[in-house]
Write an enzyme that holds these catalytic residues in place. Sequence first.
Site, mmCIF file in Angstrom:
data_model
loop_
_atom_site.group_PDB
_atom_site.id
_atom_site.type_symbol
_atom_site.label_atom_id
_atom_site.label_comp_id
_atom_site.label_asym_id
_atom_site.label_seq_id
_atom_site.Cartn_x
_atom_site.Cartn_y
_atom_site.Cartn_z
ATOM 1 N N CYS A 113 2.008 0.328 -6.923
ATOM 2 C CA CYS A 113 2.993 1.327 -6.515
ATOM 3 C C CYS A 113 2.326 2.692 -6.267
ATOM 4 C CB CYS A 113 4.148 1.397 -7.502
ATOM 5 S SG CYS A 113 5.680 1.865 -6.688
ATOM 6 N N HIS A 161 5.787 -4.130 -7.835
ATOM 7 C CA HIS A 161 5.351 -4.241 -9.236
ATOM 8 C C HIS A 161 5.181 -5.711 -9.634
ATOM 9 C CE1 HIS A 161 5.853 -0.009 -10.452
ATOM 10 N NE2 HIS A 161 6.784 0.002 -9.506
ATOM 11 N N GLU A 188 3.762 -6.887 -12.103
ATOM 12 C CA GLU A 188 3.772 -7.077 -13.566
ATOM 13 C C GLU A 188 5.105 -7.608 -14.091
ATOM 14 O OE1 GLU A 188 3.619 -4.160 -11.990
ATOM 15 O OE2 GLU A 188 4.640 -2.539 -13.075
#
Length: 497
Positions: free
Chosen positions: A347, A472, A474
């Site tokens: 990001c 993202h 994650e």
Amino acid sequence: MNWDSGTLNPYQHGEVFVTYDGMETDLDLGHYERFLDVELPGISNITTGKVYQSVITKERNGDFLGACVQIIPHITDEIKQMVRETASKDDYDVVLVELGGTVGDIESQPFLEALRQLRNEEGIDNVMFVHVTFVPYLNAAGEFKTKPTQHSTKELRSMGINPDMIVLRSQEPVSDDLKAKIAHFCDVAPNAVVNTPDAQSIYEVPLVLDRENAGQLVSDRIKLGIDTANDENTLNEWEKIVKSLKIQDPVVTIGIVGKYVELEDAYISIRESLHHAAAKVGAKMNIKYLSSDVDIENNEELKEFTEKLSDLDGILIPGGFGERGVEGKLQAVDYAIENNVPIFGICLGMQSMVIQFARRMGMNDANSTEFDKDTKYPVIDLMEKQKQIKKMGGTMRLGAYDCTLIDGTKTKEAYGTSNIQERHRHRFEYNNDFREELTSHGLVISGTTPDNFLVEIVELPDHPWFIGCQFHPEFKSRPNNAHPLFVSFVQAAFDNK
Ligand code: GLN
């Protein structure tokens, strides 16, 4: 009272987790996704703000037909309805409701009352209450103290809720005598007091609960009909995961260069993803948190920062908002390019890669318009749609979007597929006006929206590992299914040792 977690400061509350359908939630929901390997909808996050807003909207619409709107029944009905809505979303057998805070909090009272009512409405065999308490150990006296547990259970019972199970959180294991004492004073079956002492890793907790027979207790209490000792869905696979997360040697060191580094929780999903990836690669993950808030004009500070970077096998630049700390991130990108260190930008991390790449090309004050509105080279800029938006809450580009990966890129090789879906949380984008110029100087676009309009991923082909993504990743990594970009990055960092 917050409607969602989107406007909360990561310093106080940790990371903002994003669901596939674009809800900005508390970080706890991320744990549930990782443990259960599911994708939960945004309605899995119920807040007082949402409950009140919904009730007030109904009142303004005249839905209550002149009734006086009250906490009971209107607020409690709304809470029950929201809980039931989560149950209707999928083919769930059980809905687990975690009520945050502590019994006695003014904020949780309507929730406790709603859950008490829910048990009556759904039937005693269909609702179970588990009370989680903290059992402190007093060093000076050399003993555990059961009073806080006794007291909070009493408080809970005064609200009409008798716990069916008590989970004792403690630093060290507690004795059977102590469990029996708590069972006696709190009016809970002796085998329904279970203990979860601090574990080395959070992923061990299901194994601890299993040893305490908690699963069987739940199954018996709400009549799921499972014999946990002989069930085919054993925890064998989970045990293997926990084992691979315990590898001590070799070690791979990754530095997270961000501005919220004082609070590890601010990067909790990234931390977990790095651990999942290291387990997959067969190494122990050693994470160093480096503040990007460095004054790069100050030689001493710059030297110290560079020394810290030189200790790393790989650099990860996470997301963030606002100007503070950006120059440090750009410096880290520059260091990684100069020294061929694997670097992963997420990001704002990806945006920093684009900015620094442009600066190195000679666009000296290239920037994002988030940090410099008048920059001559706005390589990162607001989308047209975002320019009209005035409100802060829930107005970013949020949730899962399709992305098409470009053939022949390292990104595609890592994913092993062309079409992916990843979750977003940002306002600014790679500026298409600079697309040609940047690519002609070697910045490869490796992923775009399916219509090729928005740039989602960039990489450098002649670098050991330089990938930045606007989304993202994650949020989608699991202990049993590490995210491909994290695995590829950690492998490259490991090879760079
Ligand atoms: N501040 C940047 C934006 O809004 C990046 C956001 C992030 O890193 N999550 O686009």
